[in-house]
Design a protein around this motif. Structure first.
Motif, PDB file in Angstrom:
ATOM      1  N   GLN A  81       0.853  -1.193   0.000  1.00  0.00           N
ATOM      2  CA  GLN A  81       0.000   0.000   0.000  1.00  0.00           C
ATOM      3  C   GLN A  81       0.894   1.251   0.000  1.00  0.00           C
ATOM      4  O   GLN A  81       1.625   1.500   0.953  1.00  0.00           O
ATOM      5  N   PHE A  82       0.818   2.013  -1.069  1.00  0.00           N
ATOM      6  CA  PHE A  82       1.584   3.257  -1.168  1.00  0.00           C
ATOM      7  C   PHE A  82       0.831   4.372  -0.435  1.00  0.00           C
ATOM      8  O   PHE A  82      -0.397   4.444  -0.490  1.00  0.00           O
ATOM      9  N   THR A  84      -0.260   8.198  -0.275  1.00  0.00           N
ATOM     10  CA  THR A  84      -0.380   9.427  -1.079  1.00  0.00           C
ATOM     11  C   THR A  84      -0.434  10.627  -0.138  1.00  0.00           C
ATOM     12  O   THR A  84      -0.968  11.675  -0.472  1.00  0.00           O
ATOM     13  N   LEU A  98       1.066   5.871  -8.801  1.00  0.00           N
ATOM     14  CA  LEU A  98      -0.037   4.906  -8.718  1.00  0.00           C
ATOM     15  C   LEU A  98      -0.099   3.950  -9.910  1.00  0.00           C
ATOM     16  O   LEU A  98      -0.820   2.955  -9.867  1.00  0.00           O
ATOM     17  N   CYS A 102       1.134  -1.119  -7.455  1.00  0.00           N
ATOM     18  CA  CYS A 102       0.884  -1.426  -6.043  1.00  0.00           C
ATOM     19  C   CYS A 102      -0.534  -1.983  -5.921  1.00  0.00           C
ATOM     20  O   CYS A 102      -1.357  -1.810  -6.815  1.00  0.00           O
ATOM     21  N   ALA A 105      -3.548   1.964  -2.042  1.00  0.00           N
ATOM     22  CA  ALA A 105      -2.934   3.260  -1.735  1.00  0.00           C
ATOM     23  C   ALA A 105      -3.838   3.972  -0.739  1.00  0.00           C
ATOM     24  O   ALA A 105      -5.056   3.755  -0.720  1.00  0.00           O
TER      25      ALA A 105
END
Ligand code: ZN
Length: 278
Positions: A81-82, A84, A98, A102, A105
């Motif tokens: 999970q990135f 933001t 994005l 991944c 997010a």
């Protein structure tokens, strides 16, 4: 069979290491190593930020790509999970990674105050990030820093901007935002269950109440988040040794609530993510 609990490990965050705990992983190599240990200890989601070499947060897609490659190689199946979040970039930059592949997010559905800044999420930016996530098949984790952000998320889901069922997180303990209050936590969970019971949910306790919030989540049937991004201490007397140490504590706690740490396969199924294939 006990109910699975998805444990998210938030490994790094965006606060400089030198001011807190040397165990916070900064370089990509440190992040991969720390996440691997946390994965082995029972985490199935890694929530990640990336940093420049001087430790400052960045949203540089190249850095995210390096980290993702390392995590895919060393932690196969792990849900990546990135973040933001707003400390690492301005406006649209925050979604510039994005497209990298991944699984999830973070997405905040409102603005609030943080300890020293305004966490600014303009409605246009929220929409833009949500559109990008849909386009790239990235599942958002809705970050609710107060209760209004939950209602905004449900509205966006009704409008088709976010896909149902949602995965939401209640973030408590950030100075100048929502404090750790049991009544507020219960209200949040009750509203999730009333409005859209198919929603998966988790709460994060930032700072000293991390473990308290973990316990509340286990008790109410939610998922858990831990890690050095949110809290750098084991207890009042010492710093946490690693992300894995914090994950291990939540994993061990599960049994007290008839829960078990979700495997990555269980977590993927619960979140509606595609199964992992090599
Ligand atoms: Zn974060």
């Amino acid at each position: 069979m006990t109910k699975p609990c998805i444990i998210t490990v938030a490994i790094t965050g965006s606060v400089p290491r030198k001011e807190n705990n040397p165990a916070v992983p900064i370089t990509v190599a440190e992040q991969v190593e720390s996440t691997h240990a946390a994965f082995e200890a029972g985490a199935s989601i890694a929530h990640v930020h990336v940093r420049n070499d001087d430790q400052t947060p960045t949203s540089n897609p190249e850095r995210f790509a390096q980290l993702l490659e390392g995590l895919r190689k060393h932690c196969p199946g792990l849900i990546v999970q990135f973040s933001t979040g707003g400390r690492s970039g301005k406006g649209s930059e925050r979604g510039g990674m994005l497209h990298l592949g991944c699984d999830m997010a973070s997405l905040s559905t409102g603005s609030c105050n943080f300890p020293t800044i305004i966490y600014e999420n303009h409605p246009t930016l929220i929409r833009e990030l949500a559109d990008l996530m849909r386009q790239h098949h990235v599942k958002p984790e809705i970050e609710c820093f107060d209760i209004s952000m939950l209602y905004q998320a449900f509205r966006m889901a009704d409008e088709g901007i976010l896909e149902k069922p949602l995965h939401v997180q209640f973030v408590m303990g950030v100075k100048n935002a929502m404090p750790v209050v049991r009544q507020a936590f219960d209200f949040f969970v009750n509203e999730v269950e009333r409005i859209a019971p198919e929603t998966t949910w988790v709460a994060a306790g930032i700072g000293k109440d991390q473990l308290t919030v973990n316990r509340w989540c286990l008790e109410r049937g939610g998922h858990c988040r831990t890690g050095l991004e949110d809290n750098i201490r084991w207890d009042e007397t010492r710093l946490a040794k690693s992300n894995a140490e914090l994950v291990g504590r939540v994993a061990a706690l599960c049994a007290n609530y008839d829960r078990h740490p979700a495997s990555f396969a269980e977590a993927r199924a619960l979140l509606g993510l595609p199964p992992f294939t090599l």
